[in-house]
Design a protein around this motif. Structure first.
Motif, PDB file in Angstrom:
ATOM      1  N   MET A  26       0.522  -2.873 -12.462  1.00  0.00           N
ATOM      2  CA  MET A  26       0.477  -4.329 -12.439  1.00  0.00           C
ATOM      3  C   MET A  26       1.876  -4.913 -12.224  1.00  0.00           C
ATOM      4  O   MET A  26       2.028  -5.964 -11.606  1.00  0.00           O
ATOM      5  N   GLU A  27       2.913  -4.223 -12.724  1.00  0.00           N
ATOM      6  CA  GLU A  27       4.282  -4.665 -12.471  1.00  0.00           C
ATOM      7  C   GLU A  27       4.652  -4.505 -11.000  1.00  0.00           C
ATOM      8  O   GLU A  27       5.436  -5.280 -10.459  1.00  0.00           O
ATOM      9  N   ALA A  28       4.081  -3.493 -10.337  1.00  0.00           N
ATOM     10  CA  ALA A  28       4.360  -3.301  -8.909  1.00  0.00           C
ATOM     11  C   ALA A  28       3.896  -4.511  -8.101  1.00  0.00           C
ATOM     12  O   ALA A  28       4.510  -4.873  -7.092  1.00  0.00           O
ATOM     13  N   LEU A  77       2.265  -2.625  -3.279  1.00  0.00           N
ATOM     14  CA  LEU A  77       2.438  -1.470  -2.393  1.00  0.00           C
ATOM     15  C   LEU A  77       1.581  -1.656  -1.146  1.00  0.00           C
ATOM     16  O   LEU A  77       0.355  -1.572  -1.202  1.00  0.00           O
ATOM     17  N   THR A  78       2.232  -1.906  -0.029  1.00  0.00           N
ATOM     18  CA  THR A  78       1.522  -2.248   1.198  1.00  0.00           C
ATOM     19  C   THR A  78       0.583  -1.140   1.656  1.00  0.00           C
ATOM     20  O   THR A  78      -0.505  -1.413   2.162  1.00  0.00           O
ATOM     21  N   ALA A  79       0.981   0.099   1.493  1.00  0.00           N
ATOM     22  CA  ALA A  79       0.142   1.220   1.928  1.00  0.00           C
ATOM     23  C   ALA A  79      -1.185   1.223   1.178  1.00  0.00           C
ATOM     24  O   ALA A  79      -2.247   1.456   1.772  1.00  0.00           O
ATOM     25  N   ASP A  80      -1.151   0.956  -0.134  1.00  0.00           N
ATOM     26  CA  ASP A  80      -2.388   0.889  -0.901  1.00  0.00           C
ATOM     27  C   ASP A  80      -3.254  -0.275  -0.432  1.00  0.00           C
ATOM     28  O   ASP A  80      -4.483  -0.156  -0.345  1.00  0.00           O
ATOM     29  N   GLY A  81      -2.624  -1.402  -0.132  1.00  0.00           N
ATOM     30  CA  GLY A  81      -3.374  -2.559   0.357  1.00  0.00           C
ATOM     31  C   GLY A  81      -4.051  -2.294   1.682  1.00  0.00           C
ATOM     32  O   GLY A  81      -5.180  -2.733   1.921  1.00  0.00           O
ATOM     33  N   ARG A  82      -3.367  -1.539   2.550  1.00  0.00           N
ATOM     34  CA  ARG A  82      -3.943  -1.208   3.853  1.00  0.00           C
ATOM     35  C   ARG A  82      -5.174  -0.318   3.697  1.00  0.00           C
ATOM     36  O   ARG A  82      -6.192  -0.516   4.367  1.00  0.00           O
ATOM     37  N   VAL A 118     -11.954   3.310 -11.337  1.00  0.00           N
ATOM     38  CA  VAL A 118     -12.046   4.775 -11.380  1.00  0.00           C
ATOM     39  C   VAL A 118     -10.650   5.389 -11.494  1.00  0.00           C
ATOM     40  O   VAL A 118     -10.453   6.396 -12.189  1.00  0.00           O
ATOM     41  N   CYS A 119      -9.663   4.783 -10.856  1.00  0.00           N
ATOM     42  CA  CYS A 119      -8.304   5.320 -10.863  1.00  0.00           C
ATOM     43  C   CYS A 119      -7.601   5.131 -12.202  1.00  0.00           C
ATOM     44  O   CYS A 119      -6.496   5.648 -12.392  1.00  0.00           O
ATOM     45  N   THR A 120      -8.196   4.359 -13.108  1.00  0.00           N
ATOM     46  CA  THR A 120      -7.621   4.217 -14.447  1.00  0.00           C
ATOM     47  C   THR A 120      -8.257   5.170 -15.443  1.00  0.00           C
ATOM     48  O   THR A 120      -7.891   5.160 -16.616  1.00  0.00           O
ATOM     49  N   GLN A 121      -9.202   5.991 -14.990  1.00  0.00           N
ATOM     50  CA  GLN A 121      -9.968   6.834 -15.895  1.00  0.00           C
ATOM     51  C   GLN A 121     -10.002   8.290 -15.439  1.00  0.00           C
ATOM     52  O   GLN A 121     -10.782   9.075 -15.954  1.00  0.00           O
ATOM     53  N   TYR A 128      -4.062   1.913  -8.139  1.00  0.00           N
ATOM     54  CA  TYR A 128      -3.546   1.290  -6.922  1.00  0.00           C
ATOM     55  C   TYR A 128      -2.472   0.276  -7.318  1.00  0.00           C
ATOM     56  O   TYR A 128      -2.696  -0.572  -8.188  1.00  0.00           O
ATOM     57  N   GLY A 129      -1.321   0.356  -6.682  1.00  0.00           N
ATOM     58  CA  GLY A 129      -0.216  -0.538  -7.019  1.00  0.00           C
ATOM     59  C   GLY A 129      -0.204  -1.789  -6.171  1.00  0.00           C
ATOM     60  O   GLY A 129       0.839  -2.166  -5.618  1.00  0.00           O
TER      61      GLY A 129
END
Length: 274
Positions: A26-28, A77-82, A118-121, A128-129
């Protein structure tokens, strides 16, 4: 930033009941360049600041078209957004093929939130940043959602994310009561004013911002530089003061302040700050 044994794994709880890896994600979002969204009954506006790593490089794309009726603006993080925008695009195509109708905005947002949760568990994954402002139009009207790396999602009348977004949120909180009945042109004006607040003295031009629109009878599209510059000149964004404040009875919708001990956002440039 080190939290002893409690921040080495996304599935490890701290004694205070916190997941530090999720908080770091979330800071990212706060370190990415600013993105804002606002909606009326008929239109949704998404806007972002274009920031390049150096004078020799181009800026990263921050606003993506998902479907004719949905678009997304990202911060972090742009890559995650894409990757997530491509996932959203695939879901829209599959739904349209199966049901021969556009995917409702709310349903897509829930699917996106489930994917992030799912990525938090899972210990072998990372959150995802990136934060996403999802704007769209469906049978129930115009919608604007914010999807958080934690898997939470919220619907807003107007919102801003990214670095220096608090200044834009302050402006939007003063004006949001007028957005519901605003015209397309008035909404664009407020979007540009809010975006200017995040620049902190830097002049707003068509080269350092991107604006996209979706509305009734208007498919999602990004405005070209000439159109944006014409709007800036018409509204005199460079020198005109912001519109007079609209009284707000309560500020209960303000986001909660971070808990004591939360990781502060870095003031300098970060790898995802593009």
């Amino acid at each position: 930033m080190f939290r002893n044994q409690y921040d080495t794994d996304v599935t490890t709880w701290s004694p205070a009941g916190r997941l530090f890896q999720v908080e770091y994600a979330m800071e990212a979002v706060k370190q990415g360049s600013a993105a804002i969204g606002l909606r009326s009954k008929t239109h949704v506006i998404l806007a972002s600041v274009n920031k390049a790593n150096s004078e020799l490089s181009s800026h990263q794309k921050k606003i993506f078209k998902v479907d004719d009726h949905i678009g997304v603006a990202i911060a972090g993080l742009t890559a995650d957004g894409r990757v997530l925008s491509r996932y959203m695009r695939t879901e829209c195509i599959n739904y349209g093929y199966s049901y021969e109708s556009p995917l409702p905005v709310g349903r897509l947002v829930v699917q996106l939130a489930d994917k992030a949760q799912v990525c938090t568990q899972r210990s072998w994954k990372r959150p995802y940043g990136v934060g996403l402002l999802v704007g769209g139009l469906d049978e129930s009207g115009a919608h604007l959602y914010y999807n958080c790396p934690s898997g939470n999602y919220f619907e807003y009348q107007a919102f801003a994310i990214g670095s220096r977004s608090q200044a834009a949120k302050t402006y939007l909180e003063r004006r949001f009561k007028t957005f519901t009945d605003s015209s397309r042109e008035s909404l664009l004006k407020d979007a540009l004013f809010a975006l200017r607040e995040t620049l902190q003295g830097e002049k707003l031009t068509s080269s350092n911002c991107t604006v996209a629109v979706v509305g009734v009878g208007e498919a999602f599209h990004t405005l070209d530089k000439e159109t944006i510059q014409a709007l800036i000149n018409e509204f005199e964004i460079a020198g005109e003061d912001a519109p007079a404040e609209v009284p707000v009875e309560a500020a209960g919708d303000e986001p909660a302040a971070p808990e004591d001990g939360a990781a502060p956002a870095d003031e300098g440039a970060a790898p995802m700050d593009i």
